[in-house]
Enzyme design. Structure first.
Site, mmCIF file in Angstrom:
data_model
loop_
_atom_site.group_PDB
_atom_site.id
_atom_site.type_symbol
_atom_site.label_atom_id
_atom_site.label_comp_id
_atom_site.label_asym_id
_atom_site.label_seq_id
_atom_site.Cartn_x
_atom_site.Cartn_y
_atom_site.Cartn_z
ATOM 1 N N LYS A 81 6.757 49.245 -10.962
ATOM 2 C CA LYS A 81 6.709 49.371 -12.432
ATOM 3 C C LYS A 81 6.577 47.985 -13.076
ATOM 4 O O LYS A 81 7.163 47.019 -12.611
ATOM 5 C CB LYS A 81 8.016 50.035 -12.895
ATOM 6 C CG LYS A 81 8.197 50.104 -14.390
ATOM 7 C CD LYS A 81 9.530 50.766 -14.751
ATOM 8 C CE LYS A 81 10.598 49.759 -15.081
ATOM 9 N NZ LYS A 81 11.876 50.361 -15.487
ATOM 10 N N GLY B 78 13.416 57.113 -21.662
ATOM 11 C CA GLY B 78 12.831 58.119 -20.772
ATOM 12 C C GLY B 78 11.443 57.721 -20.284
ATOM 13 O O GLY B 78 10.882 58.376 -19.407
ATOM 14 N N GLY B 79 10.904 56.617 -20.832
ATOM 15 C CA GLY B 79 9.552 56.183 -20.470
ATOM 16 C C GLY B 79 9.387 55.939 -18.976
ATOM 17 O O GLY B 79 8.407 56.386 -18.366
ATOM 18 N N GLU C 262 34.888 48.537 -40.797
ATOM 19 C CA GLU C 262 35.655 47.772 -39.794
ATOM 20 C C GLU C 262 36.504 48.734 -38.987
ATOM 21 O O GLU C 262 36.939 49.765 -39.510
ATOM 22 C CB GLU C 262 36.612 46.800 -40.506
ATOM 23 C CG GLU C 262 36.005 45.495 -40.895
ATOM 24 C CD GLU C 262 37.031 44.607 -41.593
ATOM 25 O OE1 GLU C 262 38.247 44.850 -41.472
ATOM 26 O OE2 GLU C 262 36.577 43.670 -42.278
ATOM 27 N N ASP D 22 11.689 51.586 -9.824
ATOM 28 C CA ASP D 22 11.221 50.197 -9.932
ATOM 29 C C ASP D 22 11.808 49.387 -8.783
ATOM 30 O O ASP D 22 12.714 49.848 -8.076
ATOM 31 C CB ASP D 22 11.553 49.563 -11.301
ATOM 32 C CG ASP D 22 13.019 49.675 -11.666
ATOM 33 O OD1 ASP D 22 13.858 49.631 -10.754
ATOM 34 O OD2 ASP D 22 13.328 49.820 -12.860
ATOM 35 N N ARG E 103 21.492 44.659 -19.797
ATOM 36 C CA ARG E 103 20.084 44.488 -19.446
ATOM 37 C C ARG E 103 19.570 43.076 -19.700
ATOM 38 O O ARG E 103 18.588 42.675 -19.116
ATOM 39 C CB ARG E 103 19.227 45.554 -20.156
ATOM 40 C CG ARG E 103 19.414 46.923 -19.496
ATOM 41 C CD ARG E 103 18.720 48.040 -20.227
ATOM 42 N NE ARG E 103 19.486 48.488 -21.376
ATOM 43 C CZ ARG E 103 19.134 49.520 -22.143
ATOM 44 N NH1 ARG E 103 18.036 50.203 -21.868
ATOM 45 N NH2 ARG E 103 19.891 49.890 -23.161
HETATM 46 C C1 R5P Z 1 15.641 49.175 -15.728
HETATM 47 O O1 R5P Z 1 15.664 48.234 -14.948
HETATM 48 C C2 R5P Z 1 16.601 50.309 -15.642
HETATM 49 O O2 R5P Z 1 17.085 50.480 -14.339
HETATM 50 C C3 R5P Z 1 15.977 51.599 -16.159
HETATM 51 O O3 R5P Z 1 14.875 51.908 -15.334
HETATM 52 C C4 R5P Z 1 15.543 51.453 -17.578
HETATM 53 O O4 R5P Z 1 16.565 50.930 -18.378
HETATM 54 C C5 R5P Z 1 15.099 52.812 -18.130
HETATM 55 O O5 R5P Z 1 14.671 52.630 -19.444
HETATM 56 P P1 R5P Z 1 13.677 53.647 -20.127
HETATM 57 O O6 R5P Z 1 14.229 55.035 -19.924
HETATM 58 O O7 R5P Z 1 13.675 53.210 -21.572
HETATM 59 O O8 R5P Z 1 12.324 53.467 -19.510
#
Ligand code: R5P
Length: 310
Positions: free
Chosen positions: A190, A222-223, A36, A167, A93
């Site tokens: 994306k 980072g994907g 805690e 995106d 998110r």
């Molecule tokens: C998504 O809408 C965000 O703007 C980022 O593109 C996303 O959170 C990146 O996540 P990751 O690095 O896991 O692909």
């Protein structure tokens, strides 16, 4: 005026304190044996304008609880006004019910912060700017765009350079940088078949022969970046770099970035760099303490914060 911090990013708190020429308020923020959160403020804060600098970064739940419990301690100690300075507002998110039976965590966390006793919020590059409306207290969403633009001007030649949004949701953010630089904008189409997995469908715009700079708010696994870089190079880009405000960089992400075709990933220090990030040759950090410090100073003296971005 007082500047308080939890444990989310002590290095940034120290830099902001130096910018403001204000020592950090003496507080204990530690754990009981069962983990805690234990908080004790060791200075009188009665009647003070208090700023708590604390991001809800990894470990997100612990850091959020530190922010809430620090707020409770300050409110009960008669602070005049409490401003939560949350450079990285996590839990952003899930900001709408994209599918059935899902929460709106961003709204829940905004409610928790306000209920704890925070009077106003300062944050940076919210995942979606409409999250400001989830807070029923004044909320200033700062932008890293001016810092990013300055760094690009210092480190890149602008001819044959294109700003790219990874995106569709990030187009406004990327366009703000492209407009400041006077460069063209491309968009990566994306798709996210499930949370944490991203696929590139198309590239909107001609990137052949261009040095591409991806702009985004978060790099987590980072994907998104690695896939976008591969797709852009396949479409003829001559190199790909990225400027991202919040380096969430969860486990394995730094290694993924290090092994990728990205020339460079530049992140701000809104989230404290891990040893893995520091050891990755193509990851660089940019300081945001002057921006955060200036926003705090202006809030304390009731000056305009939005004019920082004119
Ligand atoms: C998504 O809408 C965000 O703007 C980022 O593109 C996303 O959170 C990146 O996540 P990751 O690095 O896991 O692909």
């Amino acid at each position: 005026m007082k500047l308080v911090t939890g444990n989310s990013n002590r290095a940034l708190a120290q830099s902001v304190a130096s910018y403001l020429e204000l020592p950090l308020t003496d507080c204990t923020v530690k754990r009981f044996a069962d983990k805690e959160v234990y908080v004790e403020v060791h200075e009188n804060v009665r009647g003070e304008d208090v700023f708590i600098l604390q991001s809800t970064s990894f470990p997100a739940n612990d850091n959020l609880m530190e922010l809430l419990i620090l707020t409770d301690a300050l409110r009960r100690s008669s602070a005049r006004r409490i401003t939560a300075v949350v450079p990285y507002f996590g839990y952003a998110r899930q900001d709408r019910r994209a599918t059935g039976r899902t929460p709106i965590s961003a709204k829940l966390v905004a409610n928790l912060i306000a209920e704890a006793g925070v009077n106003r919020v300062i944050t940076l590059d919210l995942h979606a700017s409409q999250i400001q409306g989830f807070f029923d207290i004044p909320t200033d969403n700062l932008y890293a765009a001016p810092i990013i633009t300055r760094d690009i001007l210092d480190n890149y030649k602008l001819e044959n350079t294109m700003i790219v949004s990874p995106d569709v949701g990030g187009v406004a953010r990327a366009r703000a940088v492209a407009q400041r630089l006077g460069t063209d904008l491309a968009i990566v189409d994306k798709r996210r078949p499930k949370a944490g997995v991203s696929e590139v469908m198309n590239i909107i715009g001609d990137v052949s022969g261009q040095a591409c700079i991806l702009i985004d708010d978060i790099v987590d696994s980072g994907g998104t970046l690695v896939n976008a870089a591969e797709a852009l190079l396949k479409a003829g880009a001559k190199e790909v770099s990225a400027y991202i405000t919040h380096g969430v960089l969860s486990e394995g992400a730094s290694e993924r970035i290090g092994a990728s075709k990205l020339k460079e990933l530049v992140v701000t220090d809104s989230i404290e760099a891990t040893p893995a990030q520091r050891a990755t040759a193509n990851i660089r950090h940019m300081g945001i303490a002057p921006l955060i410090g200036e926003a705090i100073a202006r809030t304390a003296s009731e000056q305009s914060v939005s004019s920082l971005f004119d």
